[in-house]
Scaffold this active site. Structure first.
Site, PDB file in Angstrom:
ATOM      1  N   GLY A 151      18.925  48.940 -10.288  1.00  0.00           N
ATOM      2  CA  GLY A 151      19.325  50.347 -10.292  1.00  0.00           C
ATOM      3  C   GLY A 151      19.177  50.997  -8.935  1.00  0.00           C
ATOM      4  O   GLY A 151      20.052  51.735  -8.481  1.00  0.00           O
ATOM      5  N   CYS A 152      18.080  50.728  -8.270  1.00  0.00           N
ATOM      6  CA  CYS A 152      17.824  51.334  -6.963  1.00  0.00           C
ATOM      7  C   CYS A 152      18.804  50.801  -5.919  1.00  0.00           C
ATOM      8  O   CYS A 152      19.234  51.534  -5.026  1.00  0.00           O
ATOM      9  CB  CYS A 152      16.380  51.097  -6.541  1.00  0.00           C
TER      10      CYS A 152
END
Length: 155
Positions: free
Chosen positions: A46-47
């Site tokens: 996600g990051c």
């Protein structure tokens, strides 16, 4: 949990090391708008998606006079690896003690896979040229967030 910031609030100033260990302060960015985004951990799916999306939009954001800065609890060495691996050209800052994260209300209890845990709350702030919060986004999703932000900015 830390208190959440609202539009009009003064953005808490800070000085944190970047991926190379050089200090970067919010005060050094005065005079231009800043997107300050907080993410849990470099090199996680996600990051990575969120950071790559910011990189993909960086030219348009900078042309609109907006700087981008990412902050996570990662140490500078990990941020340097992340920057190199993903080709990120904007500052990634290290906040291992979560002091800045807490000052922005971006650290505290959150739900992760149905369980309550304490950690980084994915959050983004638009800070105006005078250092005040223009917009505060808490609990954002990594996917589609940059696109929404660009729409809100008209970029």
């Amino acid at each position: 949990m830390s208190e959440r910031l609202q539009p009009g609030d003064v953005a808490p100033d800070f000085e944190l090391p970047d991926a190379d260990g050089s200090p970067v302060s919010l005060a050094s960015l005065r005079g231009r708008r800043v997107i300050l985004y907080f993410y849990p951990a470099a090199m996680t799916p996600g990051c990575t998606k969120e950071s790559v999306d910011f990189q993909s939009s960086l030219a348009e954001l900078e042309a609109a006079g907006v700087a981008v800065v990412g902050i996570s609890p990662d140490k500078p060495a990990k941020l340097a690896k992340f920057r190199e691996k993903e080709g990120l050209t904007f500052p990634l800052l290290s906040d291992p003690d979560a002091e800045v994260l807490k000052a922005y209300g971006a650290y505290g209890e959150k739900k992760l896979y149905g369980k309550v845990v304490v950690g980084v709350i994915r959050s983004t702030f638009l800070i105006d040229a005078e250092g005040r919060i223009e917009k505060a986004y808490y609990n954002v999703r990594a996917t589609g967030h940059v696109e929404r932000l660009r729409r809100d900015l008209g970029v």
